[in-house]
Design an enzyme around this catalytic site. Structure first.
Site, PDB file in Angstrom:
ATOM      1  CB  SER B  11      44.143   5.099  16.640  1.00  0.00           C
ATOM      2  OG  SER B  11      44.694   6.349  16.904  1.00  0.00           O
ATOM      3  CG  HIS B  38      46.655   6.420  13.878  1.00  0.00           C
ATOM      4  ND1 HIS B  38      45.394   6.822  14.202  1.00  0.00           N
ATOM      5  CD2 HIS B  38      46.627   6.117  12.563  1.00  0.00           C
ATOM      6  CE1 HIS B  38      44.619   6.772  13.121  1.00  0.00           C
ATOM      7  NE2 HIS B  38      45.347   6.333  12.116  1.00  0.00           N
ATOM      8  CG  ASP B 137      42.527   6.412   9.714  1.00  0.00           C
ATOM      9  OD1 ASP B 137      42.014   6.384   8.579  1.00  0.00           O
ATOM     10  OD2 ASP B 137      43.749   6.243   9.919  1.00  0.00           O
TER      11      ASP B 137
END
Ligand code: SAM
Lengths: 274, 194
Positions: B11, B38, B137
């Site tokens: 991310s 992401h 995540d």
């Protein structure tokens, strides 16, 4: 036997049961996303296994209702992937201009955001009065929303951006009036749209179209079912008609690949050539 | 057990980390790699092009139902979850599958979704790598990968632009190996019998 294989068997039994008892056919939906949604439902129902869900769904029609609701993915946006609509203006509109009357099928239209986007675009290109848009979805509930054409006002900022990137020619706010935190789209946009229920898994073709749009629906089907739907679209498209798919969907590797050529511009517009 | 698939999630700060990792995978790396990074839903081709700069392998955003083959780095497309599934019982060839289901841990694409579906498909023939990031995540996905016998590698938090994501995975006890960024590519090369 591996645990994941057992899970696949349980899912097959669940879907088979639902099909035989309720008539809803999810047997050829794409497995990975289906499995995730099924587990989400299992947790929401405070159950612990797929077989447990099967028992509950088959004996409790209300649970079946909830199951249907959580299984359907109706995510949609106005002017989603603005470049798709920009290419529609540049590459597809000139082709459509050659027709005296234009029939459009919007398959899997969800709550209608894309259909209104298209109506706006066709209006701006001076073609809307020559068009009839058939907007269909399997889900009655989202079709109701589509018919109403009322969407949350707070989405409009994002939609306006998309609209402009898609080559929009006016102020986006001209197309709706706002009331109580909602945007109500002008009724003249609906004049040539017919909303109706249609199930791509079992229903047949119902007309001949100059253009079919079906975006982000086929990703939910496995290859077998995708094939059925590509056949259905092929039967329903006029010679030189156009099929528009979602950004990550393709006709490559399908038996109809040779029957279509992709329009230039990188978006998923396929023109039927035989 | 031979490794058949590598799944990478990252991310915040991911681009720099991926630069190092991808640069370390040689042109004839024998195992397909998929990446969830992401990013904003309206992102275009820029990330793919940037990653291609660092990689000797072909970097591509897969189409729905695209077959998975070695020699490629697959990048999850913006605004879609990237999943792995087998075509059918008859043909147990893994392919990619995409969906626009709701965001998971605020993300679409979500690392958990890639990891969990890869675990279902590849079980112990899978390595998952979790790099820098500012959320949780990937942690659930790694738990499932471990349960199915796959291997999990987490970037040493001190070498991460943002240590939150690696730390979350380590704290949850789902990391088989914690490696400094620079050591991850060499580890993958070694694990893939290369
Ligand atoms: C993710 S939405 C896509 C909406 C829109 N086309 C877009 O791209 O923004 C998928 C839609 O497909 C519909 N759908 C799913 N299965 C279907 C079927 N068998 N026949 C017709 N529509 C179906 C769902 O109800 C849902 O509205």
């Amino acid at each position: 036997m591996l645990r994941e294989q057992l899970e696949d068997i349980e899912i097959q039994l669940l879907l088979e049961g639902i099909h035989r008892y309720y008539g809803f056919d999810f047997r050829n939906y794409a497995l990975a996303s289906l499995k995730r949604r099924i587990w989400k439902i299992i947790r929401a129902e405070s159950l612990t296994s797929i077989s447990g869900l099967q028992e509950k769904v088959l004996h409790d029609p209300e649970c079946m209702e909830r199951f249907l609701c959580s299984l359907s993915v109706n995510v949609t946006t106005m002017f989603r992937d603005p470049n798709f609509f920009l290419m529609f203006r540049k590459k597809v509109v000139p082709i459509l201009r050659t027709y005296p009357f234009i029939r459009v099928w919007h398959a899997g239209c969800s709550s209608g955001e894309e259909v209104y986007s298209l109506a706006i675009l066709l209006q701006e290109e001076g073609l809307y009065h020559r068009c009839r848009l058939y907007a269909t979805d399997i889900n009655e509930m989202v079709l109701k929303k589509a018919k109403a054409g009322i969407y949350p006002l707070d989405a409009m900022q994002y939609y306006t951006q998309n609209y402009l990137q898609a080559g929009g020619k006016k102020a986006f706010s001209e197309y709706y009036t706002s009331a109580y935190e909602h945007a109500i789209f002008s009724s003249y946009l609906k004049e040539n749209i017919i909303f109706s229920q249609h199930n791509l898994v079992i229903d047949n073709s119902f007309n001949e179209f100059n253009i079919i749009l079906c975006r982000n629906v086929l990703i939910y089907f496995n290859r077998f079912l995708q094939q059925r739907v590509f056949n259905l679209f092929h039967e329903s498209l006029v010679q030189f008609g156009i099929l528009g798919l979602g950004r990550q969907e393709t006709m490559k590797f399908t038996p109809h690949e040779q029957d279509y050529e992709q329009l230039e511009g990188g978006e998923k517009f396929y023109r039927r050539i035989r | 057990m031979t490794i058949q698939f590598i799944a990478i999630g990252t991310s915040l700060g991911g681009l720099e980390a991926l630069e190092v990792l991808l640069a370390g995978l040689p042109k004839n790396f024998p195992v397909p790699v998929a990446i969830v990074q992401h990013r904003h839903k309206s992102s275009d081709d820029k990330l793919r092009v940037a990653l291609q700069e660092y990689s000797a392998l072909v970097v591509t955003e897969p189409q729905d139902k695209e077959e998975i083959v070695p020699g490629y780095i697959y990048l999850a497309p913006a605004d879609y979850h990237l999943m792995i599934e087998v075509t059918s019982d008859a043909v147990r060839e893994p392919s990619f599958s995409l969906c626009v289901d709701a965001a998971v841990t605020y993300a679409r694409p979500s690392i958990d979704v890639l990891f969990e579906t890869a675990a279902d498909t590849y079980a112990e023939r899978l390595i998952a790598v979790l790099l820098t990031g500012a959320n949780h995540d990937g942690m659930q996905g790694m738990r499932k990968i471990k349960a199915r016998g796959g291997k999990t590698v987490v970037q040493e938090p001190s070498t991460a632009a943002c240590p939150i994501m690696p730390e979350a995975a380590i704290a949850a006890g789902v990391a088989d190996k914690v490696l400094p960024l620079a050591d991850i590519a060499p580890y993958l090369v070694k694990m893939c019998n290369f």
